[in-house]
Motif scaffolding. Structure first.
Motif, mmCIF file in Angstrom:
data_model
loop_
_atom_site.group_PDB
_atom_site.id
_atom_site.type_symbol
_atom_site.label_atom_id
_atom_site.label_comp_id
_atom_site.label_asym_id
_atom_site.label_seq_id
_atom_site.Cartn_x
_atom_site.Cartn_y
_atom_site.Cartn_z
ATOM 1 N N SER A 1 68.757 -0.744 32.130
ATOM 2 C CA SER A 1 70.052 -0.283 31.597
ATOM 3 C C SER A 1 70.626 -1.163 30.495
ATOM 4 O O SER A 1 71.411 -0.689 29.676
ATOM 5 N N GLU A 2 70.247 -2.413 30.438
ATOM 6 C CA GLU A 2 70.817 -3.295 29.415
ATOM 7 C C GLU A 2 69.809 -3.675 28.339
ATOM 8 O O GLU A 2 70.067 -4.566 27.525
ATOM 9 N N GLN A 3 68.671 -3.014 28.294
ATOM 10 C CA GLN A 3 67.668 -3.290 27.254
ATOM 11 C C GLN A 3 68.036 -2.562 25.974
ATOM 12 O O GLN A 3 68.295 -1.355 25.995
ATOM 13 N N TYR B 1 70.706 6.910 31.796
ATOM 14 C CA TYR B 1 71.365 5.732 32.371
ATOM 15 C C TYR B 1 72.208 6.037 33.609
ATOM 16 O O TYR B 1 72.756 5.120 34.216
ATOM 17 N N THR C 1 82.067 -0.939 25.360
ATOM 18 C CA THR C 1 80.905 -1.801 25.158
ATOM 19 C C THR C 1 80.348 -1.561 23.760
ATOM 20 O O THR C 1 79.869 -0.464 23.458
ATOM 21 N N ASP D 1 77.058 0.635 22.710
ATOM 22 C CA ASP D 1 76.516 1.299 23.883
ATOM 23 C C ASP D 1 75.794 2.595 23.504
ATOM 24 O O ASP D 1 74.744 2.905 24.051
ATOM 25 N N HIS E 1 71.018 2.284 21.777
ATOM 26 C CA HIS E 1 71.709 1.750 22.955
ATOM 27 C C HIS E 1 71.559 0.236 22.910
ATOM 28 O O HIS E 1 70.448 -0.291 23.070
ATOM 29 N N LEU E 2 72.657 -0.441 22.597
ATOM 30 C CA LEU E 2 72.729 -1.907 22.565
ATOM 31 C C LEU E 2 71.777 -2.561 21.560
ATOM 32 O O LEU E 2 71.411 -3.726 21.707
#
Length: 192
Positions: A23-25, A73, A81, A84, A113-114
């Motif tokens: 989820s945070e990659q 996700y 964020t 995001d 995403h990020l």
């Protein structure tokens, strides 16, 4: 009534590391497919297909990105964020043979995403939406790495399959998707 976007579990053993992704990659995601399938996910949304007055992103494209994000996700986009979900590109597949070009029959949207603003070559997750109503699942069963029963989908859900579960290898996906996106200082970026 809107149908559900369905991304099946990875059929590989072990599962591909991006199916599902951590989820945070940081990840660049492209989802694309026949317009008829996307309209089943997003009925009633408009498409702006006047080539002399383009709209970016397509209102339905932004919604498709949100639907894909939620499915991947298992949460809503987090506007608080930074980065995001950032829509980076879209692809409109024009119906050929018509002049002027007024209709599309294929659509894709690419979102980050990020992904850091200075990263030009992030990992890519390619997802293809598979239409089954027009051929009773023949295309799906020829090009996917698993057997599909179209009766499970017709009128119920829309199948979307990451490249790792397709017979096509996608060796050029990362280069193709990353080269189609604009630098973040370009105006053709939509940050949610």
């Amino acid at each position: 009534m809107a149908l559900e976007l369905y991304i099946p579990p990875c059929v590989k053993t072990p599962a591909h590391p991006l199916h599902p992704p951590p989820s945070e990659q940081p990840l660049r995601i492209q989802i694309e497919g026949p317009l008829v399938s996307i309209q089943k996910l997003l009925p009633g949304l408009s498409w702006h297909t006047d080539v002399t007055s383009s709209v970016f992103p397509q209102p339905a494209g932004l919604e498709l990105a949100k639907v894909a994000y939620r499915k991947i996700y298992e949460r809503e986009v987090r506007p608080e964020t930074a980065g995001d979900m950032v829509v980076r590109d879209e692809y409109l597949g024009w119906v050929m043979g018509e002049t002027p070009l007024r209709r599309i029959d294929y659509y894709g949207v690419t979102f980050d995403h990020l992904v850091p603003a200075d990263c030009s070559d992030p990992e890519v997750l390619q997802i293809n939406i598979i239409e089954m109503d027009d051929d009773e699942g023949a295309y799906a069963n020829e090009y996917l790495s698993f057997v599909v029963d179209p009766a499970e989908y017709t009128g119920r859900k829309v199948l979307a399959v990451p490249r790792c579960c397709q017979k096509r290898k996608g060796t050029q996906d990362r280069l193709r998707v990353n080269s189609s996106t604009s630098p973040l200082d370009n105006l053709s970026v939509y940050i949610l």
